[in-house]
Write a protein that holds these residues in place. Structure first.
Motif, PDB file in Angstrom:
ATOM      1  N   PRO A   1       0.816  -1.227   0.000  1.00 18.78           N
ATOM      2  CA  PRO A   1       0.000   0.000   0.000  1.00 18.78           C
ATOM      3  C   PRO A   1       0.843   1.268   0.000  1.00 18.78           C
ATOM      4  O   PRO A   1       0.456   2.275  -0.608  1.00 18.78           O
ATOM      5  CB  PRO A   1      -0.818  -0.135   1.296  1.00 18.78           C
ATOM      6  N   ILE A   2       1.996   1.224   0.678  1.00 20.49           N
ATOM      7  CA  ILE A   2       2.872   2.404   0.708  1.00 20.49           C
ATOM      8  C   ILE A   2       3.490   2.628  -0.663  1.00 20.49           C
ATOM      9  O   ILE A   2       3.552   3.759  -1.161  1.00 20.49           O
ATOM     10  CB  ILE A   2       3.967   2.225   1.772  1.00 20.49           C
ATOM     11  N   LEU A   3       3.931   1.544  -1.294  1.00 16.51           N
ATOM     12  CA  LEU A   3       4.488   1.652  -2.644  1.00 16.51           C
ATOM     13  C   LEU A   3       3.433   2.121  -3.636  1.00 16.51           C
ATOM     14  O   LEU A   3       3.750   2.833  -4.605  1.00 16.51           O
ATOM     15  CB  LEU A   3       5.068   0.309  -3.090  1.00 16.51           C
ATOM     16  N   ALA A   4       2.176   1.730  -3.402  1.00 16.83           N
ATOM     17  CA  ALA A   4       1.092   2.143  -4.300  1.00 16.83           C
ATOM     18  C   ALA A   4       0.935   3.659  -4.294  1.00 16.83           C
ATOM     19  O   ALA A   4       0.656   4.268  -5.346  1.00 16.83           O
ATOM     20  CB  ALA A   4      -0.215   1.470  -3.896  1.00 16.83           C
ATOM     21  N   ARG A   5       1.136   4.281  -3.127  1.00 14.97           N
ATOM     22  CA  ARG A   5       1.061   5.750  -3.072  1.00 14.97           C
ATOM     23  C   ARG A   5       2.188   6.382  -3.867  1.00 14.97           C
ATOM     24  O   ARG A   5       1.995   7.365  -4.576  1.00 14.97           O
ATOM     25  CB  ARG A   5       1.109   6.214  -1.615  1.00 14.97           C
TER      26      ARG A   5
ATOM     27  N   LEU B   1      13.290  -2.443  -3.283  1.00 14.36           N
ATOM     28  CA  LEU B   1      13.912  -2.044  -4.548  1.00 14.36           C
ATOM     29  C   LEU B   1      13.615  -3.060  -5.651  1.00 14.36           C
ATOM     30  O   LEU B   1      13.439  -2.696  -6.817  1.00 14.36           O
ATOM     31  CB  LEU B   1      15.417  -1.879  -4.369  1.00 14.36           C
ATOM     32  N   SER B   2      13.552  -4.338  -5.287  1.00 14.58           N
ATOM     33  CA  SER B   2      13.188  -5.351  -6.280  1.00 14.58           C
ATOM     34  C   SER B   2      11.757  -5.149  -6.763  1.00 14.58           C
ATOM     35  O   SER B   2      11.461  -5.297  -7.960  1.00 14.58           O
ATOM     36  CB  SER B   2      13.342  -6.750  -5.683  1.00 14.58           C
ATOM     37  N   LEU B   3      10.868  -4.810  -5.833  1.00 12.49           N
ATOM     38  CA  LEU B   3       9.485  -4.550  -6.212  1.00 12.49           C
ATOM     39  C   LEU B   3       9.383  -3.337  -7.139  1.00 12.49           C
ATOM     40  O   LEU B   3       8.605  -3.334  -8.096  1.00 12.49           O
ATOM     41  CB  LEU B   3       8.626  -4.329  -4.968  1.00 12.49           C
ATOM     42  N   VAL B   4      10.177  -2.314  -6.859  1.00 14.00           N
ATOM     43  CA  VAL B   4      10.181  -1.129  -7.714  1.00 14.00           C
ATOM     44  C   VAL B   4      10.632  -1.498  -9.123  1.00 14.00           C
ATOM     45  O   VAL B   4      10.032  -1.077 -10.122  1.00 14.00           O
ATOM     46  CB  VAL B   4      11.092  -0.033  -7.126  1.00 14.00           C
ATOM     47  N   GLY B   5      11.697  -2.293  -9.214  1.00 11.38           N
ATOM     48  CA  GLY B   5      12.161  -2.728 -10.526  1.00 11.38           C
ATOM     49  C   GLY B   5      11.091  -3.517 -11.271  1.00 11.38           C
ATOM     50  O   GLY B   5      10.881  -3.320 -12.479  1.00 11.38           O
ATOM     51  N   LEU B   6      10.391  -4.390 -10.558  1.00  9.06           N
ATOM     52  CA  LEU B   6       9.333  -5.184 -11.172  1.00  9.06           C
ATOM     53  C   LEU B   6       8.172  -4.304 -11.623  1.00  9.06           C
ATOM     54  O   LEU B   6       7.631  -4.482 -12.727  1.00  9.06           O
ATOM     55  CB  LEU B   6       8.836  -6.234 -10.177  1.00  9.06           C
ATOM     56  N   ILE B   7       7.797  -3.343 -10.797  1.00 10.27           N
ATOM     57  CA  ILE B   7       6.699  -2.442 -11.141  1.00 10.27           C
ATOM     58  C   ILE B   7       7.044  -1.615 -12.374  1.00 10.27           C
ATOM     59  O   ILE B   7       6.219  -1.451 -13.283  1.00 10.27           O
ATOM     60  CB  ILE B   7       6.351  -1.527  -9.948  1.00 10.27           C
TER      61      ILE B   7
ATOM     62  N   GLU C   1       8.022   9.912  -4.951  1.00  6.48           N
ATOM     63  CA  GLU C   1       7.663   8.989  -6.028  1.00  6.48           C
ATOM     64  C   GLU C   1       8.059   7.573  -5.631  1.00  6.48           C
ATOM     65  O   GLU C   1       8.545   7.337  -4.522  1.00  6.48           O
ATOM     66  CB  GLU C   1       8.306   9.423  -7.346  1.00  6.48           C
ATOM     67  N   LEU C   2       7.883   6.631  -6.527  1.00  8.40           N
ATOM     68  CA  LEU C   2       8.006   5.218  -6.205  1.00  8.40           C
ATOM     69  C   LEU C   2       9.372   4.845  -5.630  1.00  8.40           C
ATOM     70  O   LEU C   2       9.463   4.179  -4.585  1.00  8.40           O
ATOM     71  CB  LEU C   2       7.716   4.389  -7.459  1.00  8.40           C
ATOM     72  N   LEU C   3      10.454   5.248  -6.286  1.00  6.59           N
ATOM     73  CA  LEU C   3      11.786   4.858  -5.823  1.00  6.59           C
ATOM     74  C   LEU C   3      12.129   5.504  -4.487  1.00  6.59           C
ATOM     75  O   LEU C   3      12.738   4.871  -3.616  1.00  6.59           O
ATOM     76  CB  LEU C   3      12.839   5.228  -6.870  1.00  6.59           C
ATOM     77  N   ASN C   4      11.729   6.755  -4.309  1.00  5.39           N
ATOM     78  CA  ASN C   4      12.012   7.443  -3.048  1.00  5.39           C
ATOM     79  C   ASN C   4      11.276   6.772  -1.893  1.00  5.39           C
ATOM     80  O   ASN C   4      11.831   6.613  -0.793  1.00  5.39           O
ATOM     81  CB  ASN C   4      11.602   8.916  -3.150  1.00  5.39           C
ATOM     82  N   VAL C   5      10.041   6.356  -2.142  1.00  5.60           N
ATOM     83  CA  VAL C   5       9.280   5.640  -1.109  1.00  5.60           C
ATOM     84  C   VAL C   5       9.970   4.327  -0.756  1.00  5.60           C
ATOM     85  O   VAL C   5      10.084   3.955   0.421  1.00  5.60           O
ATOM     86  CB  VAL C   5       7.835   5.389  -1.583  1.00  5.60           C
TER      87      VAL C   5
END
Length: 232
Positions: A21-25, A197-203, A178-182
Motif C-alpha cells: 500500500p505504501i508503494l502504491a502511493r 527495490l526489487s518490487l520497484v524494478g518489477l513495477i 515517487e516510487l523509488l524514493n518511497v
C-alpha cells in the motif's frame, strides 16, 4: 539458504504485503508526474516545433537556441535551477510541480524534433496548395500538417513517454515521494533494501511493458493517411 542468505518465506511475504500500500502511493505520484511531464513536453514541444519551422529567422532562430539549450543541459541541473534558484526571484513552486515541469521542459526539446520530423515528412505540394488556397498559417499547421504528422510520430512520442516515466526517480532529489524514493525510505526504516527495490524494478518493468503495448496498439489503429480534425 540461497547465496548465503537465509530466507523466511512467511515473514518475507508478510513484509511484501505490508509495504505494497505504501508503494502504491508512490506509484500514484510517479504516474501523475509522468502524465503531467509528458503533457508539458507534448504541448511545449509542439510550440517549439511550430516556431522552429517558421519562415522568418527572427522567430525560428531563438526557438532553435532554446531547444538546443534545454536539450544540451542535464535534467538534474534544470531541476535544481527551478527548485533552488527561482524562489530567490519570488517564484516558489511545489516540489511535485517543479519536478514535472523540469521533466516536461527537458523532453520538450526532444519532442520538438519528433514534431519537426513529422512536419518534414508531409509532401511539400500539400503545403503549397494550402497556401495557394489562402489558408491562414494557423489552419495550415493545425488542420493540414499536424493531422497527417500524428500517425508518423506516435512511436517516437511513445518512446519519450516511457523515458519520462523512467526519469521520474530523479525527482527524489527535491523530496518528491515517487516510487523509488518511497522504496528507499522503506529500506532506511526496515534495513531491508532488497525487497522494496526489487518490487520497484518489477513495477517499472510492468509499467513500461504496458506502455509499449499501448503505443503499438495506438500506432496500429491510427489511419496512416492522417487523423481528421474538424475545423467547423
Amino acid at each position: 539458504m540461497l547465496f548465503g542468505i537465509s530466507w523466511d518465506t512467511s515473514s518475507t511475504w508478510a513484509f511484501i504485503w505490508s509495504i505494497l500500500p505504501i508503494l502504491a502511493r508512490g506509484l500514484w505520484v510517479t504516474l501523475q508526474a509522468t502524465f503531467v511531464g509528458f503533457m508539458i513536453a507534448a504541448i511545449f514541444g509542439l510550440v517549439l516545433a511550430a516556431l522552429k519551422s517558421n519562415r522568418y529567422r527572427i522567430i525560428a532562430w531563438p526557438a532553435r537556441f532554446i531547444s538546443e539549450f534545454i536539450r544540451d543541459t542535464p535534467l538534474l541541473v534544470q531541476l535544481f535551477f527551478l527548485y533552488y534558484v527561482l524562489p530567490d526571484y519570488g517564484l516558489v513552486l511545489p516540489a511535485f510541480l517543479t519536478g514535472a515541469l523540469a521533466l516536461g521542459l527537458q523532453y520538450s526539446a526532444y519532442t520538438s524534433e519528433v514534431y519537426r520530423a513529422g512536419i518534414d515528412s508531409i509532401p511539400k505540394g500539400q503545403i503549397e496548395a494550402a497556401r495557394a488556397l489562402d489558408l491562414s498559417p494557423f489552419r495550415l499547421f493545425f488542420f493540414i500538417i499536424i493531422p497527417q504528422a500524428i500517425p508518423r510520430i506516435i512511436p517516437a512520442l511513445g518512446n519519450y513517454l516511457v523515458s519520462i516515466m523512467k526519469d521520474v526517480p530523479v525527482l527524489s532529489v527535491v523530496a518528491v515521494l515517487e516510487l523509488l524514493n518511497v522504496a528507499k525510505i522503506i529500506g532506511d526504516r526496515s534495513f531491508n533494501y532488497l525487497i522494496p527495490l526489487s518490487l520497484v524494478g518489477l513495477i517499472y518493468l510492468i509499467m513500461t511493458l504496458i506502455a509499449a503495448a499501448g503505443i503499438r496498439w495506438l500506432d496500429q489503429r491510427l489511419p496512416k493517411e492522417g487523423v481528421h480534425l474538424s475545423h467547423d
